[in-house]
Design a protein around this motif. Structure first.
Motif, PDB file in Angstrom:
ATOM      1  N   THR A 124       0.829  -1.202   0.000  1.00 35.21           N
ATOM      2  CA  THR A 124       0.000   0.000   0.000  1.00 35.21           C
ATOM      3  C   THR A 124       0.862   1.251   0.000  1.00 35.21           C
ATOM      4  O   THR A 124       0.567   2.218  -0.714  1.00 35.21           O
ATOM      5  N   THR A 126       3.961   1.548  -1.147  1.00 33.67           N
ATOM      6  CA  THR A 126       4.637   1.658  -2.444  1.00 33.67           C
ATOM      7  C   THR A 126       3.690   2.162  -3.521  1.00 33.67           C
ATOM      8  O   THR A 126       4.017   3.087  -4.279  1.00 33.67           O
ATOM      9  N   VAL A 127       2.523   1.558  -3.610  1.00 33.18           N
ATOM     10  CA  VAL A 127       1.581   1.935  -4.663  1.00 33.18           C
ATOM     11  C   VAL A 127       1.050   3.344  -4.434  1.00 33.18           C
ATOM     12  O   VAL A 127       1.021   4.168  -5.370  1.00 33.18           O
ATOM     13  N   TRP A 128       0.622   3.649  -3.217  1.00 35.94           N
ATOM     14  CA  TRP A 128       0.025   4.964  -2.993  1.00 35.94           C
ATOM     15  C   TRP A 128       1.055   6.072  -3.227  1.00 35.94           C
ATOM     16  O   TRP A 128       0.756   7.088  -3.863  1.00 35.94           O
ATOM     17  N   VAL A 131       2.097   5.841  -7.373  1.00 35.38           N
ATOM     18  CA  VAL A 131       1.042   6.000  -8.370  1.00 35.38           C
ATOM     19  C   VAL A 131       0.211   7.256  -8.113  1.00 35.38           C
ATOM     20  O   VAL A 131      -0.212   7.941  -9.062  1.00 35.38           O
ATOM     21  N   VAL A 145       0.509  -1.576 -15.309  1.00 33.59           N
ATOM     22  CA  VAL A 145       1.228  -2.192 -14.198  1.00 33.59           C
ATOM     23  C   VAL A 145       2.015  -3.384 -14.724  1.00 33.59           C
ATOM     24  O   VAL A 145       1.430  -4.354 -15.204  1.00 33.59           O
ATOM     25  N   ILE A 152       2.628  -6.133  -5.281  1.00 31.33           N
ATOM     26  CA  ILE A 152       2.478  -4.743  -5.697  1.00 31.33           C
ATOM     27  C   ILE A 152       1.403  -4.627  -6.767  1.00 31.33           C
ATOM     28  O   ILE A 152       0.529  -3.759  -6.719  1.00 31.33           O
ATOM     29  N   ALA A 156      -2.025  -2.473  -6.845  1.00 27.14           N
ATOM     30  CA  ALA A 156      -2.126  -1.360  -7.784  1.00 27.14           C
ATOM     31  C   ALA A 156      -3.392  -1.457  -8.633  1.00 27.14           C
ATOM     32  O   ALA A 156      -4.063  -0.440  -8.886  1.00 27.14           O
ATOM     33  N   LEU A 213       3.675   1.795 -13.848  1.00 27.30           N
ATOM     34  CA  LEU A 213       4.350   1.347 -12.621  1.00 27.30           C
ATOM     35  C   LEU A 213       5.225   0.164 -13.002  1.00 27.30           C
ATOM     36  O   LEU A 213       4.724  -0.897 -13.389  1.00 27.30           O
TER      37      LEU A 213
END
Length: 325
Positions: A124, A126-128, A131, A145, A152, A156, A213
């Motif tokens: 969460t 990493t993605v938030w 991205v 992605v 991940i 995502a 990503l």
């Protein structure tokens, strides 16, 4: 306590369950009795001796965990002994106890059990951060992605769909692509059989992806830039395909595009705390509302960490692999 140690770098067999000293929380830290820890590619690199923990971090692998607070260090407020939490770590999750800066703690999301919560902090955050906080994905845009079936990737897909974006994924084989479709992916690309540049061009009527990503790095750099839309944003978070590549800046200029490359582990405490606060504000309600969920492929006893690493390196999994104490 016991922890997974790495006496010498090597293969999965280099991971050794051994007795080690108990950690002690310092200023602004808490001690967590670990219930489960997530297994990440970075742990494999640490095991191989090429990704050491940052100064001051625990020497053991493990970038996320869940558990119960068992002690508070000086200056900690807002938390109490016995609280169930999950946490983003700079290291140390592969252990029975770990010290965590209080700004990197999260309460368990509503509806998620203690063990499963260990699958959330790293993905969460990493993605938030990449991205949304850096690449500013907006409703109606297209997100590509790479590695859509990874921990991940599965997060995502869900977060992008929750905010109204269109999602394309690359993954290896029909089973992984089917799992991505079930999570909401709109465009499915088998990287073993298809060229993602052409597939994205076809699916977007030549427009391209607004945000990419990427966990691959050098191997995909030129093709990622080709795939970007005008004003597109490429977020590189992994180097599975190498670290060095030639970048044609004219391609970026022609699209007014941007390339960023970030990691979580080496960021400052303040930066990590800001990301964790944003995750709690924006992602936790989506989990509580059932629109986003952690995807756990398998749980493995922590003393059997070599098995978990073999499973991760086989790339057979969809979602996260967890170690349980």
């Amino acid at each position: 306590m016991h922890a997974i140690t790495i006496p010498e770098p090597g293969g999965p067999e280099a991971l050794v369950w051994a007795e080690v000293p108990d950690p002690v929380p310092g200023e602004g830290e808490v001690l967590v009795d670990v219930a489960a820890a997530g297994v990440n590619r970075a742990d494999v690199l640490q095991r191989q001796g090429v990704y050491p923990p940052p100064p001051g971090a625990a020497p053991y692998a493990g970038l996320e965990c869940s558990g119960r607070i068992s002690a508070l260090g000086p200056g900690v407020t807002g938390w109490a002994v016995g609280d169930e939490v999950c946490a983003l770590l700079a290291g140390g999750g592969y252990a029975e106890k770990v010290v965590v800066p209080s700004g990197q703690l999260l309460p368990l999301p509503e509806g998620v059990d203690l063990v499963t919560a260990a699958a959330l902090p790293e993905v969460t955050a990493t993605v938030w951060s990449n991205v949304f906080m850096i690449s500013h994905l907006r409703p109606g845009e297209t997100l590509l992605v790479h590695g859509g079936s990874s921990g991940i990737g599965t997060m995502a897909i869900q977060l992008a769909k929750a905010v109204g974006a269109r999602v394309a994924v690359t993954a290896g084989g029909p089973k992984k692509l089917a799992a991505c479709r079930e999570l909401g992916a709109d465009i499915l690309i088998d990287y073993r059989e298809q060229d993602f540049v052409e597939e994205i061009r076809r699916a977007t009527d030549g427009v391209g992806a607004d945000v990419i990503l990427d966990i691959v790095g050098a191997k995909y750099l030129a093709r990622n830039v080709q795939t970007l839309a005008t004003n597109g944003r490429l977020a590189i978070i992994g180097l599975q395909g190498g670290a060095k590549a030639e970048l044609n800046l004219a391609g970026l200029l022609s699209k007014s595009a941007a390339v960023t490359a970030t990691g979580l582990r080496g960021r400052s405490l303040a930066q990590k705390a800001a990301i964790i606060a944003a995750v709690q504000e924006h992602v936790w309600p989506l989990i509580a509302g059932g629109r986003v969920r952690p995807i756990v492929y398998r749980t493995v006893p922590m003393r059997d960490a070599p098995e978990a690493h073999r499973l991760l390196e086989s790339s057979e999994h969809v979602g996260k692999i967890l170690l349980t104490t």
